[in-house]
Design a protein around this motif. Sequence first.
Motif, PDB file in Angstrom:
ATOM      1  N   GLU A  22      40.771  35.973  18.307  1.00 30.00           N
ATOM      2  CA  GLU A  22      39.647  36.559  19.039  1.00 30.00           C
ATOM      3  C   GLU A  22      39.265  37.933  18.519  1.00 30.00           C
ATOM      4  OE1 GLU A  22      38.446  38.169  23.499  1.00 30.00           O
ATOM      5  OE2 GLU A  22      40.161  36.838  23.297  1.00 30.00           O
ATOM      6  N   ARG A  41      42.385  36.758  31.644  1.00 25.17           N
ATOM      7  CA  ARG A  41      41.509  36.434  30.513  1.00 25.17           C
ATOM      8  C   ARG A  41      41.168  37.658  29.675  1.00 25.17           C
ATOM      9  NH1 ARG A  41      36.604  33.249  33.205  1.00 25.17           N
ATOM     10  NH2 ARG A  41      36.335  35.308  34.077  1.00 25.17           N
ATOM     11  N   SER A  54      38.600  43.889  26.067  1.00 25.97           N
ATOM     12  CA  SER A  54      37.836  42.650  26.144  1.00 25.97           C
ATOM     13  C   SER A  54      37.698  42.267  27.608  1.00 25.97           C
ATOM     14  CB  SER A  54      38.581  41.559  25.367  1.00 25.97           C
ATOM     15  OG  SER A  54      38.108  40.284  25.732  1.00 25.97           O
ATOM     16  N   LYS A  56      36.124  39.345  29.762  1.00 26.38           N
ATOM     17  CA  LYS A  56      35.504  38.021  29.803  1.00 26.38           C
ATOM     18  C   LYS A  56      34.894  37.809  31.174  1.00 26.38           C
ATOM     19  CE  LYS A  56      38.461  36.326  26.240  1.00 26.38           C
ATOM     20  NZ  LYS A  56      39.576  35.491  25.849  1.00 26.38           N
ATOM     21  N   THR A  60      33.194  30.434  33.047  1.00 23.61           N
ATOM     22  CA  THR A  60      33.564  29.822  31.774  1.00 23.61           C
ATOM     23  C   THR A  60      34.057  30.835  30.759  1.00 23.61           C
ATOM     24  OG1 THR A  60      31.322  30.018  30.919  1.00 23.61           O
ATOM     25  CG2 THR A  60      31.881  27.975  32.089  1.00 23.61           C
ATOM     26  N   ALA A  61      33.892  32.110  31.033  1.00 24.61           N
ATOM     27  CA  ALA A  61      34.316  33.198  30.148  1.00 24.61           C
ATOM     28  C   ALA A  61      33.636  33.136  28.774  1.00 24.61           C
ATOM     29  CB  ALA A  61      35.828  33.226  29.994  1.00 24.61           C
ATOM     30  N   LYS A  62      32.443  32.529  28.727  1.00 27.12           N
ATOM     31  CA  LYS A  62      31.713  32.473  27.457  1.00 27.12           C
ATOM     32  C   LYS A  62      31.041  33.810  27.157  1.00 27.12           C
ATOM     33  CE  LYS A  62      31.094  27.572  27.140  1.00 27.12           C
ATOM     34  NZ  LYS A  62      30.264  26.492  26.706  1.00 27.12           N
ATOM     35  N   LYS A  63      30.737  34.562  28.183  1.00 26.13           N
ATOM     36  CA  LYS A  63      30.155  35.891  28.002  1.00 26.13           C
ATOM     37  C   LYS A  63      31.308  36.894  27.962  1.00 26.13           C
ATOM     38  CE  LYS A  63      26.931  39.156  30.006  1.00 26.13           C
ATOM     39  NZ  LYS A  63      25.999  39.420  31.114  1.00 26.13           N
ATOM     40  N   VAL A  64      31.364  37.664  26.869  1.00 23.55           N
ATOM     41  CA  VAL A  64      32.458  38.615  26.692  1.00 23.55           C
ATOM     42  C   VAL A  64      31.887  39.970  26.316  1.00 23.55           C
ATOM     43  CG1 VAL A  64      34.588  39.136  25.454  1.00 23.55           C
ATOM     44  CG2 VAL A  64      33.951  36.756  25.848  1.00 23.55           C
TER      45      VAL A  64
END
Length: 125
Positions: A22, A41, A54, A56, A60-64
């Motif tokens: 990541e 997360r 980081s 998240k 869905t934790a797609k936006k970070v």
Amino acid sequence: MGMLNGLIGDASGVSIESVKEEISPLLIDDEVIEHAFKLVRDLVVFTNKRLILSDKQGLTAKKVEYKSIAYRSISKFSTETSGHFDLDGEVKIWISGQVEPSERINFKKGQTLTEVQQILASKTL
């Protein structure tokens, strides 16, 4: 991260290998990950050049959101150890020119807080 810490848990140390995939795309030439801590997360990563946080977001934790804090911009930091009834300790980080702490990160009771304090001291003093 401060409010989130209180809702879902505290940061604890993780292996550098587990965060490499990541974080590696964010690193510049000659930058290496030295220490990493995970909060469900979210990540707190110390490199040889900066602190990367980081965050998240969403189910869905797609936006970070990645925050990058150069060690030279940290004007002060504090650690608050856990008490008898507290389960965690807190690190506060101030960025130059700010009156209030920019970041508040909760760490599990024990060695982790001491380790983070030593890392910050070695990078900023």
